[in-house]
Scaffold this active site. Structure first.
Site, PDB file in Angstrom:
ATOM      1  N   CYS A  46      -0.359   0.187   7.618  1.00 11.76           N
ATOM      2  CA  CYS A  46      -0.803   0.551   6.270  1.00 11.76           C
ATOM      3  C   CYS A  46      -2.206   1.152   6.277  1.00 11.76           C
ATOM      4  O   CYS A  46      -2.533   1.987   5.431  1.00 11.76           O
ATOM      5  CB  CYS A  46      -0.758  -0.666   5.358  1.00 11.76           C
ATOM      6  SG  CYS A  46       0.933  -1.202   5.007  1.00 11.76           S
ATOM      7  N   GLU A  53       0.825  -1.201   0.000  1.00 10.63           N
ATOM      8  CA  GLU A  53       0.000   0.000   0.000  1.00 10.63           C
ATOM      9  C   GLU A  53       0.864   1.257   0.000  1.00 10.63           C
ATOM     10  O   GLU A  53       0.599   2.218  -0.736  1.00 10.63           O
ATOM     11  CB  GLU A  53      -0.922   0.010   1.223  1.00 10.63           C
ATOM     12  CG  GLU A  53      -1.857  -1.183   1.309  1.00 10.63           C
ATOM     13  CD  GLU A  53      -1.289  -2.332   2.123  1.00 10.63           C
ATOM     14  OE1 GLU A  53      -2.055  -2.962   2.873  1.00 10.63           O
ATOM     15  OE2 GLU A  53      -0.075  -2.622   2.007  1.00 10.63           O
TER      16      GLU A  53
END
Length: 359
Positions: A85, A54
């Protein structure tokens, strides 16, 4: 689930596969960022300690506001070597997150999803979940059971022989099958064998491909008979010797030669195979590839610690004096037979690749 969700998640899974040989002990994860039905950024987890999928995708955009993120594994909600994340996605103000599967760790599963939902992000989970699970079955098993995923690779003739009576076995299968085995090694955390194979064959058991992290080679050696010189010692990667022998001089000699020696509990003067798997799980090993002979494979089958058996069958005959796949002297009656479940059959060069699971 919209059809475009499937398309973009399939692309994220393809990205995750790029880390197939390098991410251990972390999972393989891919991420695609989409805006106005177009991919605007993508990323994948390359190696443990480096950025997660990500974060790598978000770095490609100056402004990710109102994008949709397709992620193959629930964004993490805890701080490890990198930050959470889910916090990065919240801070980037993405509008929607589509997740293939929840985090398999029961202690954290769903927490990242909840945190994003609480921040006002729309979250959908379960898109191409089965495909995502296949990609990380070792990581999933370790997170849910504490044990690694264990696969044993064997090669045999049409009449079920792994070698001539003399022990000669090079080569039963084709170059195509041997190249396929290199890929099995490359995606494994550990290549495991027994001391008899080391003494008989002096194998390398390394991956002869570029751009991979060499798996740890693990030798089961109850009596600590490991030779102080071997092909393995001249190659990259760690070599672990697991033993139940407590002879300190033997241990020192092996360690001075370059092996790492670990003492485990015994079962009738032999290594307890279930304890071996617990130990390797504690060492964050996700995937084990066993390359061993009939004695160890028979013991592994009897102990029921192997998840998957991969058998390469060559169209040749070695005769009834050749060596078999499994040493199982305790099987005397048909009622005692070991039943396996056929999962897949594929042709590799002139050979057949047969994949089985335990019933």
């Amino acid at each position: 689930m919209a059809s475009e969700d499937t398309v973009f998640m399939a692309q994220a899974i393809k990205l995750a596969e790029k880390g197939k040989y390098t991410t251990d002990p972390n999972p393989r994860v891919g991420c695609v960022l989409v805006k106005d039905n177009k991919v605007v950024a993508e990323g994948w987890h390359v190696k443990a300690g480096l950025g997660h999928a990500e974060v790598n995708a978000l770095k490609q955009l100056d402004n990710a506001k109102n994008t949709t993120a397709y992620v193959t594994l629930e964004p993490c909600s805890h701080t490890g070597k990198t930050g959470p994340c889910c916090d990065a996605l919240i801070a980037a103000r993405v509008a929607r997150v589509v997740v293939a599967m929840q985090d398999p760790n029961p202690l954290v599963a769903g927490q990242g999803i909840k945190k994003m939902q609480d921040a006002g992000i729309e979250v959908e989970c379960g898109v191409l979940q089965q495909e995502a699970e296949i990609l990380n079955k070792g990581f999933i098993k370790r997170m849910t059971t504490g044990l690694p995923f264990v696969r044993s690779k064997m090669a045999m003739s049409l009449d079920g022989r792994t070698a001539m009576a003399s022990g000669e076995s090079k080569w039963i299968t084709s170059p195509a099958s041997r190249a396929d085995v290199q890929l099995l090694r490359a995606e494994s955390s550990v290549v495991l064998t027994g001391i008899n194979t080391v003494l008989d064959d002096d194998p390398s058991l390394n991956v002869r491909l570029d751009g991979v992290v060499q798996p740890i080679r693990v030798i089961l050696d109850s009596e600590l008979k490991i030779p102080l010189e071997s092909k393995m010692l001249g190659l990259d990667g760690e070599i672990w010797v697991l033993t139940c022998n407590s002879d300190q001089q033997k241990i020192a000699n092996a360690e001075n030669s370059g092996y790492k020696v670990f003492q485990l509990k015994s079962d009738n003067a032999r290594l307890d195979l279930k304890a071996v798997m617990v130990f390797l799980g504690e060492k964050q090993v996700n995937n084990i590839l066993v390359e061993a002979g009939a004695i160890l494979n028979g013991a592994l089958l009897a102990a029921e610690v192997v998840d998957e058996w991969v058998v390469y069958m060559a169209p040749c005959v070695l005769g009834d004096q050749g060596r078999g796949l499994f040493h199982l002297p305790e099987l005397q009656k048909m009622a005692d037979k070991k039943q396996l479940n056929m999962k897949a059959v594929r042709q590799v060069g002139p050979d057949l690749k047969l994949t089985f699971s335990m019933k």
